[in-house]
Design an enzyme around this catalytic site. Structure first.
Site, short mmCIF file in Angstrom:
data_model
loop_
_atom_site.label_atom_id
_atom_site.label_comp_id
_atom_site.label_asym_id
_atom_site.label_seq_id
_atom_site.Cartn_x
_atom_site.Cartn_y
_atom_site.Cartn_z
N HIS B 266 7.21 10.40 19.19
CA HIS B 266 7.49 9.39 18.48
C HIS B 266 6.27 8.71 18.74
O HIS B 266 5.76 8.64 19.12
CB HIS B 266 8.99 8.81 19.65
CG HIS B 266 9.28 8.07 18.38
ND1 HIS B 266 9.16 6.75 18.28
CD2 HIS B 266 11.03 8.40 18.21
CE1 HIS B 266 9.89 6.26 17.59
NE2 HIS B 266 11.27 7.17 17.31
N ARG B 333 8.41 12.24 11.49
CA ARG B 333 8.07 11.47 13.15
C ARG B 333 6.82 12.07 13.52
O ARG B 333 5.91 11.84 14.18
CB ARG B 333 9.08 12.14 14.49
CG ARG B 333 10.37 10.78 13.97
CD ARG B 333 11.48 11.25 15.00
NE ARG B 333 12.09 10.00 15.41
CZ ARG B 333 13.02 9.72 15.68
NH1 ARG B 333 13.95 10.71 16.73
NH2 ARG B 333 13.87 8.21 15.34
N HIS B 403 9.79 12.57 23.71
CA HIS B 403 10.76 11.71 23.22
C HIS B 403 11.62 11.83 23.02
O HIS B 403 12.78 11.52 23.80
CB HIS B 403 10.57 10.77 21.65
CG HIS B 403 11.86 10.28 21.75
ND1 HIS B 403 12.01 9.75 22.21
CD2 HIS B 403 12.89 10.70 20.26
CE1 HIS B 403 13.42 8.97 21.47
NE2 HIS B 403 13.98 9.16 20.82
#
Lengths: 249, 639
Positions: B266, B333, B403
């Site tokens: 992330h 991302r 993440h």
């Protein structure tokens, strides 16, 4: 920084506990409070000693798992969760006292870990809207004025950490319970069970052994999510209104 | 063994409807005769447990936290996608499907993803009915925002705490069923093994984390809803307790592991502050809607946030806006993360050198501080709390962090693994996000699986089973219990020199360096060797203090890290095998002339499903070909 940590150690529920003192050198200001305990624990393990047991999980202030009564205040000197407290809030050379939540309905499990399952049981008593999965109306068929939605949201942000109980000299859980009662009392979805909900949740709260509100606002002052004591006032109103007109419970 | 995805025949939009009709039903009066175990109480687990109990099944649910409300779904900030098209901006089920397939870089199944988009609309209805306080407009209707690269506003949100509010909704539904006696809830209880009887999943072995008691539980089906495995990297945005153990033990009992190398890094996390760092904190990606990402054009080592205002516009490089003019700061991302890495690798990072600025100065000038505070107040507060810097006065510093894991247990369209009776839901399965997950899609998938998929598909399996309960006195349970006890004893008996965290940190660094944002064959081969050595060292040199019959957090960690040591190698194997770049998996050997990820669709248009072959044995790869009947595979471009 150098810190001296005075920590409550207790083997299990039935053993007698005592404070133990640990000096810690090389504490960085950027460490979170829990990272400081991590560092201490790692050094204890290296010496073959048992580390200090404490509850924690998300470490970003939202899961409500961390607790700790630090220098006489739940979650320490700032109005935040312990995991979001950083060592820059303390002075070099300070002695910090760390205890578990102190409240009869939160019995100690080990060291700084307490049993908060009473909170779950209160929610199970009525902290929900009784809808099954499926068969519900379209989301926009339930318009809710923004002001009401925002206020309900403020109540809904409770993370169930128990700081309110730990802060209260009566170990009252009324801030916790009233936050859920308020959320649903304000929203249209909560209207059908409005009366029974408050009756059942208050009854369970009493059964768990939590005390009554002291009106000292200690809970509001310590709540990491800034839940307002007006929730308690609303719960009292809701409760008395239900008592007058409901035949449930 | 051929992997049957069981995607129904027929046009895309009719598959799920037809499939639901074709699934066998369990008579309402007979549902109470079936027991279902649900491990994990996050969005997927809590919603599944509640929904199955409402239908009448007997549910036993398990979580390692002290309450089901604490599962890590609670930390999701940004929002949840749904194809409601409330904003009249051109959204549709098909568009959400298409964006998700494309965003996943064409490594997910059309059928699964379309179903996800279809049921997304039901999720919002369900959550609102439960009293989830989503953000609203002044007219009283629900508010939406555009999120993470989507060109329509389809994300529903509850300030920066959407995961919390959705989880509390699912938790409330679960509580209602606990009160009804339909769910037996086991808090502070960890699954340590899966029990197979006659080739079917029939139970689990657990350890109670307070008493240390090892127990057996039997059922007709087992649902693993235990989230992702990002903590293999030691530092990640996952909760400290998040782990792969339940999924991994299931894998070792025969369930294939799908696409393990697909991890999501992330872009907007708070940078590491020192060696003591225990976890990383994510700042919601919604910040990229108003924040501009930049670094100085020329390296300025150690540049602080409060000095940023002194750098004139002409000396700033808004590198995402420069490279991707149409998406700018809202690129997906993986693209945002990789580009942050590149500018830091060039020496242009700020702060510690591993950080870039996320600047709100322009947004504050445009909309006023009050508007920005209303949108992001809690995130700004959190940032200030952690770093000590005030993001209203100077830019935030951010850096990518692990993440989410798109990989997980392989499941078919019914969410069943290749082990009969064993299901995997939510982040624990591999199914819907391909090689990269779009923002606000994790909450959607967790709740889709739990509320609207498993209640239909599990009936089809149970309807073909006898009601008969099986006793935990059977030898299969006894043997599994002995194995678990043996392993606990072994961990406690090593009494080596290194702490669990030390070894975990070493594993994490190896994974981050070689199997992180960018991967090479050579690096991965190095990593494989290092992990094998580290695993050997773990079993000889770990020091787990304390005993087994008590609350022992070191023992809990040790068991989980031991599993990560095995999973890490499989992730490396998978990354080695997939010599293409796709989504979050970037192989340096496979890039376009402009340095963008280059897929090799003719070679790698498949799901990797790995079969466990025994301790320290090379796992065996099975391939499930991905068939695209509706979308044309294109190279992702966000220019």
């Amino acid at each position: 920084m150098k810190i001296t940590l005075k920590v409550w150690r207790q083997k299990d529920k039935n053993s007698k506990g005592a404070f133990k003192t640990y000096p810690i050198d090389d504490v960085s200001q950027d460490m979170s409070f829990l990272e400081m305990i991590d560092v201490l624990n790692e050094s204890l393990v290296k010496k073959g000693e048992e580390p200090i047991a404490f509850d924690h999980d998300c470490r970003e202030g939202i899961c409500g798992m961390c607790s700790l009564y630090i220098n006489g205040r739940p979650h320490g000197p700032l109005q935040t969760t312990t995991c979001q407290l950083h060592m820059r809030s303390f002075k070099d050379g300070e002695t910090i006292t760390v205890e578990p939540w102190r409240a009869k309905p939160f019995p100690i499990v080990k060291d700084l870990v307490v049993d908060r399952s009473s909170f779950d049981r209160i929610q199970q008593a009525g902290g929900y809207v009784s809808v099954n999965t499926g068969g519900v109306p379209d989301a926009n068929e339930i318009p809710i004025p923004k002001r009401i939605a925002d206020e309900a949201f403020d109540s809904a942000t409770c993370i169930g950490c128990g700081a309110c109980v730990a802060a209260c000299k009566n170990a009252s859980a009324m801030l916790f319970v009233s936050a859920k009662v308020s959320q649903f009392a304000m929203l249209p979805q909560g209207q059908v069970e409005r009366k029974t909900r408050v009756e059942k949740m208050v009854a369970q709260m009493d059964e768990e052994g939590f005390g009554a509100c002291t009106n000292t606002k200690a809970c509001e002052a310590e709540c990491p999510k800034e839940i307002k004591i007006t929730n308690i006032a609303r719960m009292n109103r809701e409760y008395f209104a239900a008592m007058m007109s409901s035949t449930n419970v | 063994m051929k992997l049957e995805s069981k995607i129904p025949e027929g046009p895309l939009g009719e598959k799920w409807t037809k499939h639901k009709f074709n699934l066998k039903l369990v008579n309402p009066a007979n549902k109470r005769k079936y027991d279902v175990i649900v491990v994990g109480t996050g969005l997927a687990g809590a919603s599944a447990a509640a929904s199955l109990a409402e239908l009448g099944y007997n549910v036993k649910a398990f979580c390692f936290q002290d309450s089901p409300r604490r599962a890590h779904s609670i930390a999701a900030q940004g929002g949840i996608n749904a194809a409601k098209n409330y904003q009249n901006d051109g959204d549709s089920v098909y568009r959400l499907f298409y964006d998700t397939i494309k965003g996943g870089d064409y490594r997910s199944r059309e059928g699964n993803v379309h179903r996800l988009a279809e049921v997304s609309v039901n999720i919002i209805d369900q959550c609102v009915a439960q009293g989830v306080p989503f953000a609203r407009e002044y007219g009283g209707l629900l508010s939406n925002r555009s999120f993470g690269g989507a060109q329509v506003s389809r994300t529903f949100y509850a300030r920066g705490q959407t995961g919390q509010q959705l989880l509390l909704g699912a938790y409330s539904a679960l509580n209602r069923q606990i009160a009804n006696g339909k769910v037996e809830m086991h808090n502070r209880t960890e699954m340590l093994d899966l029990v197979m009887v006659d080739g079917k999943a029939r139970g689990i072995i657990t350890r109670h984390l307070i008493t240390g008691k090892i127990e057996a539980h039997s059922a007709h089906a087992v649902l693993v809803c235990t989230g992702g495995y990002g903590n293999v990297f030691f530092l990640s945005t996952n909760a400290k307790g998040s782990n792969v153990t339940a999924a991994w033990r299931a894998h070792k009992k025969g369930a294939f592991f799908g696409n393990p190398c697909f991890t999501q890094i992330h872009p907007t996390c708070i940078p590491v502050s020192g060696d003591h760092q225990s976890k990383l904190t994510l700042m919601s990606e919604s910040l990229r809607n108003d924040g501009r990402v930049w670094v100085p054009k020329n390296a300025k080592p150690g540049l602080k946030a409060m000095e940023a205002a002194g750098i004139p516009e002409s000396e700033r490089d808004y590198f995402l806006e420069r490279k991707y003019p149409s998406f700018g700061n809202l690129v997906p991302r993986d693209v945002a993360s990789r580009n942050a890495k590149y500018v830091c690798d060039e020496g242009r990072g700020v702060g510690s050198g591993l950080a870039v600025f996320l600047d709100f100065a322009d947004a504050i000038k445009r909309d006023g501080e009050k508007t920005i505070e209303a949108k992001y107040g809690n995130l700004f507060d959190m940032y200030k709390q952690i770093t000590g810097d005030n993001p209203y006065k100077g830019p935030m510093m951010i850096y990518p962090a692990v993440h989410y894991t798109m990989g997980g247990l392989w499941v078919d369209y019914n969410l069943m693994t290749n082990v009969p009776g064993l299901y995997a839901l939510g982040e624990a399965n591999f199914s819907d996000h391909g090689a990269n997950r779009l923002g606000a899609s994790a909450l959607m998938q967790g709740l889709a699986d739990g509320y609207f998929v498993i209640p239909y598909t599990i009936g089809d399996y149970l309807a073909g089973m006898s009601y008969e309960k099986i006793s935990t006195d059977r030898p299969e349970f006894k043997e599994a219990m002995e194995n678990v006890n043996g392993r606990v004893g072994k961990l406690l008996g090593i009494k080596g020199k290194k702490t669990v965290d030390q070894l975990h940190r070493e594993l994490g660094l190896t994974m981050w360096d070689y199997c992180g944002m960018s991967r090479t064959e050579e690096g991965l081969k190095t990593a494989k060797k290092k992990i094998q050595e580290l695993r050997a060292e773990f079993w000889e040199n770990v020091n787990v203090v304390g005993g087994s019959g008590e609350l022992n957090q070191e023992l809990e960690k040790a068991g989980r890290v031991a599993d990560f040591m095995e999973l890490g190698e499989l992730m490396v194997d998978d990354a080695l095998n997939r010599s293409e770049s796709c989504g979050g998996h970037f192989r340096e050997e496979s890039q376009t002339p402009e340095g963008e990820a280059k897929r090799k669709d003719d070679e790698f248009s498949y799901v990797s499903a790995w079969e466990y072959k025994g301790d320290n044995q090379q796992e065996v790869l099975h391939k499930e070909e991905l068939i695209f009947e509706n979308v044309k595979l294109t190279q992702r471009s966000y220019k």
